[in-house]
Motif scaffolding. Structure first.
Motif, PDB file in Angstrom:
ATOM      1  N   ILE A 178       0.869  -1.180   0.000  1.00 46.73           N
ATOM      2  CA  ILE A 178       0.000   0.000   0.000  1.00 46.73           C
ATOM      3  C   ILE A 178       0.906   1.232   0.000  1.00 46.73           C
ATOM      4  CG2 ILE A 178      -2.053   1.039   1.035  1.00 46.73           C
ATOM      5  CD1 ILE A 178      -2.393  -1.556   2.643  1.00 46.73           C
ATOM      6  N   ARG A 179       1.616   1.426  -1.092  1.00 45.06           N
ATOM      7  CA  ARG A 179       2.697   2.410  -1.137  1.00 45.06           C
ATOM      8  C   ARG A 179       2.209   3.853  -1.032  1.00 45.06           C
ATOM      9  NH1 ARG A 179       6.762   0.619  -5.921  1.00 45.06           N
ATOM     10  NH2 ARG A 179       7.846   2.462  -5.109  1.00 45.06           N
ATOM     11  N   THR A 180       0.991   4.115  -1.466  1.00 51.93           N
ATOM     12  CA  THR A 180       0.468   5.478  -1.375  1.00 51.93           C
ATOM     13  C   THR A 180       0.259   5.905   0.074  1.00 51.93           C
ATOM     14  OG1 THR A 180      -1.788   4.619  -1.598  1.00 51.93           O
ATOM     15  CG2 THR A 180      -0.685   5.380  -3.610  1.00 51.93           C
ATOM     16  N   HIS A 181       0.208   4.927   0.997  1.00 49.88           N
ATOM     17  CA  HIS A 181      -0.046   5.240   2.403  1.00 49.88           C
ATOM     18  C   HIS A 181       1.124   4.824   3.294  1.00 49.88           C
ATOM     19  CE1 HIS A 181      -3.954   5.872   0.784  1.00 49.88           C
ATOM     20  NE2 HIS A 181      -4.569   5.943   1.936  1.00 49.88           N
ATOM     21  N   GLY A 182       2.292   4.594   2.683  1.00 50.42           N
ATOM     22  CA  GLY A 182       3.459   4.160   3.442  1.00 50.42           C
ATOM     23  C   GLY A 182       4.402   5.310   3.745  1.00 50.42           C
ATOM     24  N   VAL A 183       5.713   5.038   3.682  1.00 46.59           N
ATOM     25  CA  VAL A 183       6.705   6.052   4.048  1.00 46.59           C
ATOM     26  C   VAL A 183       6.682   7.254   3.113  1.00 46.59           C
ATOM     27  CG1 VAL A 183       8.219   4.351   5.165  1.00 46.59           C
ATOM     28  CG2 VAL A 183       8.555   4.914   2.741  1.00 46.59           C
ATOM     29  N   ALA A 184       6.083   7.101   1.936  1.00 49.11           N
ATOM     30  CA  ALA A 184       5.966   8.244   1.024  1.00 49.11           C
ATOM     31  C   ALA A 184       5.131   9.365   1.626  1.00 49.11           C
ATOM     32  CB  ALA A 184       5.349   7.790  -0.304  1.00 49.11           C
ATOM     33  N   ARG A 185       4.358   9.065   2.671  1.00 45.35           N
ATOM     34  CA  ARG A 185       3.539  10.084   3.326  1.00 45.35           C
ATOM     35  C   ARG A 185       4.352  10.969   4.278  1.00 45.35           C
ATOM     36  NH1 ARG A 185      -2.113  11.125   2.289  1.00 45.35           N
ATOM     37  NH2 ARG A 185      -2.799   9.384   1.006  1.00 45.35           N
ATOM     38  N   ILE A 186       5.532  10.518   4.675  1.00 43.89           N
ATOM     39  CA  ILE A 186       6.287  11.274   5.675  1.00 43.89           C
ATOM     40  C   ILE A 186       6.589  12.706   5.224  1.00 43.89           C
ATOM     41  CG2 ILE A 186       8.524  11.409   6.850  1.00 43.89           C
ATOM     42  CD1 ILE A 186       8.367   8.393   7.266  1.00 43.89           C
ATOM     43  N   PRO A 187       7.050  12.938   3.989  1.00 46.92           N
ATOM     44  CA  PRO A 187       7.266  14.335   3.571  1.00 46.92           C
ATOM     45  C   PRO A 187       5.998  15.185   3.686  1.00 46.92           C
ATOM     46  CG  PRO A 187       8.381  12.847   2.066  1.00 46.92           C
ATOM     47  CD  PRO A 187       7.552  11.986   2.960  1.00 46.92           C
TER      48      PRO A 187
END
Length: 345
Positions: A45-54
């Motif tokens: 679920i990459r849209t809700h993973g570590v990509a959200r940190i920024p």
């Protein structure tokens, strides 16, 4: 154009935690958030993973999220708690709420936590998984920024409110359902627009509430709820529990992170936990779950190349594979996380 880099879950968890700690979060809080987001990536679920940190940190710089929030718990009954997220990062608030509900369920058999003052808490599946690992069945839901019009309406008043249900399998993988209330995510519509492709007319409506195959018109309109009026009804009920009963915002009372990133969202979540050991001994539950799964798995498939699966089975297979082989992360995301991790605050 950036590509992906494979990174071990342990290394990714450490990098994510350092990125948060480098911007002022405590090490304990950073680790909690990183655990939820890396699980999301492990499930794919990459849209809700570590990509959200920024995004989370950008909002924090604008004052929309408090990196130093102290989550407060008010246990109003042996099995029932109110949790005030104090405008903290959503996965931190969600992690605390899960712990609160688990503690009540261990003590009484059932545990419920109603959460206010939160933000985007990632996908539901990581929380379901953590509960199932410890032998607990769970129902977990959240409200969200408005993207769906009420059934028959032509103005967004409802969020694409996620709902998850999980049941543990002693000695094996749990059964996990994690769904939102729209037929398709806006990300899929944006991808179709970028590719110059049309979309099914069941995905979204234009701004006048009319079904459309034009992704540009859809992005200017509203998502369609799954199952028509049934999905609308589910979204309403999730918001009543997660929003109204928790004391959080609801419907149009929720602030949009994309429109007003500097404002607290006041999202609400709800966690219901059940200690399955108090209902069915572990060996018996394992036998019953195995039989249950077997009945479904042995269903003759309509397409031999697509065997019948249980909810969450695809994501759990990816979890085990990526835990072994590494997690693919966008190079641009890794670069930003590394930049955040090297910051001194």
């Amino acid at each position: 154009m950036t590509g992906d880099t494979q990174i071990t879950a342990e290394d990714l968890r450490g990098l994510a935690a350092r990125a948060l700690a480098g911007n002022g979060m405590s090490e304990e809080d950073s680790a909690r958030v990183a655990d939820v987001l890396v699980l999301a990536d492990l499930f794919g679920i990459r849209t809700h993973g570590v990509a959200r940190i920024p995004q989370y940190l950008d909002r924090a710089r604008l004052g929309g999220v408090d990196l130093h929030a102290k989550v407060a718990v008010d246990q109003v009954a042996p099995a029932l708690s109110r949790v005030d997220g104090a405008n903290g990062i959503g996965p931190l608030v969600g992690s605390h709420a899960l712990d609160v509900a688990l503690a009540s369920a261990r003590a009484t058999g059932l545990g419920a936590a109603f959460v206010r003052g939160s933000n985007h808490f990632g996908p539901v599946m990581p929380y379901l998984f953590r509960a199932a690992e410890q032998g607990f069945a769970a129902i977990i839901a959240s409200n969200a920024t408005t993207t769906i019009a009420p059934w028959g309406g032509r103005e967004a008043r409802l969020g694409n409110n996620p709902l998850g249900i999980g049941v543990p399998m002693p000695g094996g993988d749990p059964v996990l359902l994690d769904i939102a209330m729209s037929v398709a995510a806006r990300a899929k519509i944006r991808a179709a627009a970028a590719a110059g492709e049309s979309i099914p007319d069941t995905w979204a409506t234009d701004r006048d509430g009319k079904p459309t195959t034009d992704p540009a018109a859809a992005l200017d309109g509203f998502l369609q709820p799954l199952g028509g009026h049934k999905g609308y009804g589910l979204s309403v009920m999730v918001d009543l529990f997660a929003g109204v009963l928790s004391g959080a915002g609801y419907l149009t009372r929720i602030s949009s992170w994309s429109v007003d990133p500097e404002r607290p969202q006041n999202l609400g979540h709800v966690f219901f936990l059940i200690d399955t050991a108090k209902l069915v001994p572990g060996a018996e539950l394992a036998s019953r779950m195995d039989d249950f799964a077997g009945i479904l798995h042995t269903t003759p498939p309509a397409d031999p190349a697509q065997p019948v699966r249980l909810p969450g089975e695809f994501e759990l297979a990816r979890y085990h594979r990526q835990l072994r082989d590494g997690v693919p992360v966008d190079d641009g995301v890794l670069a930003r996380l590394s930049e955040f991790a090297s910051a001194v605050r």
